[in-house]
Design a protein around this motif. Structure first.
Motif, PDB file in Angstrom:
ATOM      1  N   PRO A  62       0.828  -1.209   0.000  1.00 57.19           N
ATOM      2  CA  PRO A  62       0.000   0.000   0.000  1.00 57.19           C
ATOM      3  C   PRO A  62       0.863   1.260   0.000  1.00 57.19           C
ATOM      4  CG  PRO A  62      -0.808  -1.593   1.614  1.00 57.19           C
ATOM      5  CD  PRO A  62       0.509  -2.112   1.119  1.00 57.19           C
ATOM      6  N   TYR A  63       0.327   2.327  -0.603  1.00 55.43           N
ATOM      7  CA  TYR A  63       1.082   3.566  -0.717  1.00 55.43           C
ATOM      8  C   TYR A  63       1.524   4.113   0.645  1.00 55.43           C
ATOM      9  CZ  TYR A  63      -0.049   3.882  -5.700  1.00 55.43           C
ATOM     10  OH  TYR A  63      -0.149   3.634  -7.044  1.00 55.43           O
ATOM     11  N   TYR A  64       0.623   4.039   1.639  1.00 55.61           N
ATOM     12  CA  TYR A  64       0.993   4.608   2.938  1.00 55.61           C
ATOM     13  C   TYR A  64       2.146   3.823   3.564  1.00 55.61           C
ATOM     14  CZ  TYR A  64      -1.387   0.883   5.554  1.00 55.61           C
ATOM     15  OH  TYR A  64      -1.766  -0.329   6.090  1.00 55.61           O
ATOM     16  N   GLU A  65       2.196   2.496   3.302  1.00 60.52           N
ATOM     17  CA  GLU A  65       3.305   1.695   3.805  1.00 60.52           C
ATOM     18  C   GLU A  65       4.604   2.087   3.108  1.00 60.52           C
ATOM     19  OE1 GLU A  65       3.804  -0.380   6.139  1.00 60.52           O
ATOM     20  OE2 GLU A  65       1.824  -0.996   6.843  1.00 60.52           O
ATOM     21  N   GLN A  66       4.519   2.402   1.826  1.00 55.76           N
ATOM     22  CA  GLN A  66       5.697   2.832   1.089  1.00 55.76           C
ATOM     23  C   GLN A  66       6.229   4.154   1.647  1.00 55.76           C
ATOM     24  OE1 GLN A  66       5.411   2.600  -3.249  1.00 55.76           O
ATOM     25  NE2 GLN A  66       3.680   1.189  -3.056  1.00 55.76           N
ATOM     26  N   VAL A  67       5.299   5.067   1.966  1.00 54.98           N
ATOM     27  CA  VAL A  67       5.714   6.355   2.541  1.00 54.98           C
ATOM     28  C   VAL A  67       6.351   6.140   3.915  1.00 54.98           C
ATOM     29  CG1 VAL A  67       4.910   8.587   3.390  1.00 54.98           C
ATOM     30  CG2 VAL A  67       4.002   7.664   1.241  1.00 54.98           C
ATOM     31  N   LYS A  68       5.756   5.260   4.726  1.00 57.73           N
ATOM     32  CA  LYS A  68       6.335   4.932   6.033  1.00 57.73           C
ATOM     33  C   LYS A  68       7.768   4.441   5.884  1.00 57.73           C
ATOM     34  CE  LYS A  68       4.375   2.457   9.134  1.00 57.73           C
ATOM     35  NZ  LYS A  68       3.660   1.349   9.800  1.00 57.73           N
ATOM     36  N   LEU A  69       7.971   3.523   4.953  1.00 53.84           N
ATOM     37  CA  LEU A  69       9.299   2.960   4.749  1.00 53.84           C
ATOM     38  C   LEU A  69      10.301   4.013   4.293  1.00 53.84           C
ATOM     39  CD1 LEU A  69       8.325  -0.423   3.028  1.00 53.84           C
ATOM     40  CD2 LEU A  69       9.224  -0.114   5.347  1.00 53.84           C
ATOM     41  N   LEU A  70       9.849   4.946   3.472  1.00 57.98           N
ATOM     42  CA  LEU A  70      10.738   6.019   3.013  1.00 57.98           C
ATOM     43  C   LEU A  70      11.138   6.926   4.170  1.00 57.98           C
ATOM     44  CD1 LEU A  70       8.980   6.896  -0.378  1.00 57.98           C
ATOM     45  CD2 LEU A  70      11.266   5.880  -0.095  1.00 57.98           C
ATOM     46  N   ILE A  71      10.176   7.254   5.027  1.00 59.77           N
ATOM     47  CA  ILE A  71      10.476   8.095   6.197  1.00 59.77           C
ATOM     48  C   ILE A  71      11.438   7.368   7.131  1.00 59.77           C
ATOM     49  CG2 ILE A  71       9.508   9.208   8.243  1.00 59.77           C
ATOM     50  CD1 ILE A  71       6.942   9.685   6.621  1.00 59.77           C
ATOM     51  N   LEU A  72      11.169   6.092   7.389  1.00 60.17           N
ATOM     52  CA  LEU A  72      12.041   5.303   8.266  1.00 60.17           C
ATOM     53  C   LEU A  72      13.449   5.199   7.699  1.00 60.17           C
ATOM     54  CD1 LEU A  72       9.589   2.424   9.299  1.00 60.17           C
ATOM     55  CD2 LEU A  72      10.531   4.200  10.795  1.00 60.17           C
ATOM     56  N   LYS A  73      13.548   5.063   6.394  1.00 59.25           N
ATOM     57  CA  LYS A  73      14.865   4.981   5.757  1.00 59.25           C
ATOM     58  C   LYS A  73      15.646   6.269   5.973  1.00 59.25           C
ATOM     59  CE  LYS A  73      17.081   3.899   1.328  1.00 59.25           C
ATOM     60  NZ  LYS A  73      16.859   3.558  -0.109  1.00 59.25           N
ATOM     61  N   GLU A  74      14.967   7.405   5.893  1.00 49.36           N
ATOM     62  CA  GLU A  74      15.634   8.689   6.105  1.00 49.36           C
ATOM     63  C   GLU A  74      16.110   8.821   7.550  1.00 49.36           C
ATOM     64  OE1 GLU A  74      13.621  12.146   4.636  1.00 49.36           O
ATOM     65  OE2 GLU A  74      12.715  11.040   2.978  1.00 49.36           O
ATOM     66  N   ILE A  75      15.306   8.300   8.488  1.00 49.30           N
ATOM     67  CA  ILE A  75      15.693   8.354   9.903  1.00 49.30           C
ATOM     68  C   ILE A  75      16.894   7.454  10.149  1.00 49.30           C
ATOM     69  CG2 ILE A  75      14.962   7.855  12.267  1.00 49.30           C
ATOM     70  CD1 ILE A  75      12.093   8.555  11.383  1.00 49.30           C
ATOM     71  N   GLU A  76      16.839   6.228   9.631  1.00 49.10           N
ATOM     72  CA  GLU A  76      17.914   5.259   9.841  1.00 49.10           C
ATOM     73  C   GLU A  76      19.216   5.706   9.185  1.00 49.10           C
ATOM     74  OE1 GLU A  76      16.248   1.692   8.321  1.00 49.10           O
ATOM     75  OE2 GLU A  76      14.884   1.402  10.021  1.00 49.10           O
ATOM     76  N   SER A  77      19.119   6.415   8.072  1.00 50.95           N
ATOM     77  CA  SER A  77      20.325   6.867   7.369  1.00 50.95           C
ATOM     78  C   SER A  77      20.967   8.078   8.032  1.00 50.95           C
ATOM     79  CB  SER A  77      19.985   7.201   5.914  1.00 50.95           C
ATOM     80  OG  SER A  77      19.155   8.360   5.851  1.00 50.95           O
ATOM     81  N   GLY A  78      20.218   8.724   8.930  1.00 47.96           N
ATOM     82  CA  GLY A  78      20.740   9.915   9.587  1.00 47.96           C
ATOM     83  C   GLY A  78      20.353  11.206   8.897  1.00 47.96           C
ATOM     84  N   ASP A  79      19.622  11.095   7.775  1.00 47.95           N
ATOM     85  CA  ASP A  79      19.185  12.308   7.083  1.00 47.95           C
ATOM     86  C   ASP A  79      18.193  13.090   7.934  1.00 47.95           C
ATOM     87  OD1 ASP A  79      20.766  11.684   4.925  1.00 47.95           O
ATOM     88  OD2 ASP A  79      19.172  10.707   3.796  1.00 47.95           O
ATOM     89  N   MET A  80      17.451  12.367   8.787  1.00 43.90           N
ATOM     90  CA  MET A  80      16.518  13.004   9.714  1.00 43.90           C
ATOM     91  C   MET A  80      16.895  12.569  11.117  1.00 43.90           C
ATOM     92  SD  MET A  80      12.969  12.452   7.566  1.00 43.90           S
ATOM     93  CE  MET A  80      11.960  13.383   8.702  1.00 43.90           C
ATOM     94  N   GLN A  81      17.071  13.538  12.025  1.00 47.28           N
ATOM     95  CA  GLN A  81      17.543  13.279  13.374  1.00 47.28           C
ATOM     96  C   GLN A  81      16.417  13.468  14.388  1.00 47.28           C
ATOM     97  OE1 GLN A  81      20.688  12.358  14.196  1.00 47.28           O
ATOM     98  NE2 GLN A  81      21.406  12.405  12.073  1.00 47.28           N
TER      99      GLN A  81
END
Length: 241
Positions: free
Chosen positions: A4-23
């Motif tokens: 689902p699209y909302y799951e894809q958006v969740k994963l993108l946000i989580l990826k940014e957090i895990e990568s350190g792009d978002m603190q």
């Protein structure tokens, strides 16, 4: 199977957090910006954010926006006889305490029952604020089954702001906790507790009670602890008997 699209958006946000792009502490961009960025509808963005808020990854602040939450401190001392200090120090955290008081007091009924002494009998009371990595995590009250004023002096000299209470009791007084029982419940903060924990009145907290006993079964310590639920995650290993 299509995600689902909302799951894809969740994963993108989580990826940014895990990568350190978002603190932790960073504010998310507006819903409109996220719609354009991820090429999805506002409904999809809201559902993704809502789920991340429910999971504790994001936090909403009324009138300000949605922010990345601080990671919760994982505690595992519920299922062992080690204390808060040992548990978190062994896993690489910086643990400090602010000792509010350390003194002899007359045991109130609940404390006396836990320590198996007569109400009004003397025991050592230690009141502390507990910090992990400089974040306030908990407010605790410990009661040690001793009427010896020398213990108070020794514990003050031991500097419990950066040292383990359990280690001091064992090394200086031969008191080692071998077994015990701990209970946990969720409570609503009220009275002076919100001010102590630096939260709003009515905020949930994790309330822990514990009785620690020596090898002979005699109570050594009774403690009460109120942990900030927004900064604490308790983990308990289970096995099938």
């Amino acid at each position: 199977m299509r995600i689902p699209y909302y799951e894809q958006v969740k994963l993108l946000i989580l990826k940014e957090i895990e990568s350190g792009d978002m603190q932790p502490g960073d504010m998310l961009t507006s819903e409109g910006d996220m719609c354009e960025r991820y090429e999805v509808s506002r409904t999809v963005v809201r559902q993704a954010i809502g789920e991340l808020v429910n999971e504790g990854i994001l936090v909403r602040q009324q009138g300000k926006g949605t922010f990345i939450s601080r990671p919760k401190v994982r505690e595992q001392f519920m299922q062992s006889t080690v204390g808060f200090f040992e548990d978190l120090s062994l896993r690489g955290h910086s643990v400090q305490s602010k000792v509010i008081s350390c003194k002899l007091v007359g045991a109130e009924n609940t404390v006396a029952e836990a320590l198996e002494i007569d109400p009004g009998s003397k025991c050592v009371e230690i009141t502390r604020l507990r910090y992990v990595n400089e974040d306030l995590i908990a407010f605790t009250k410990s009661y040690i089954n001793s009427a010896d004023a020398n213990m108070v002096d020794d514990l003050i000299a031991a500097d419990l702001s950066t040292n383990s209470l359990y280690r001091t009791l064992e090394e200086d007084w031969g008191l080692r906790i071998e077994s015990g029982r701990r209970s946990l419940e969720v409570v609503t903060t009220s009275g002076v507790l919100p001010g102590i924990l630096e939260v709003k009145a009515g905020t949930p907290a994790l309330y822990i009670e514990s009785i620690g006993r020596d090898a002979g079964g005699t109570p050594v310590e009774y403690f009460r602890a109120w942990h900030r639920a927004d900064r604490t995650r308790l983990e308990i290993d289970v096995v099938r008997r």
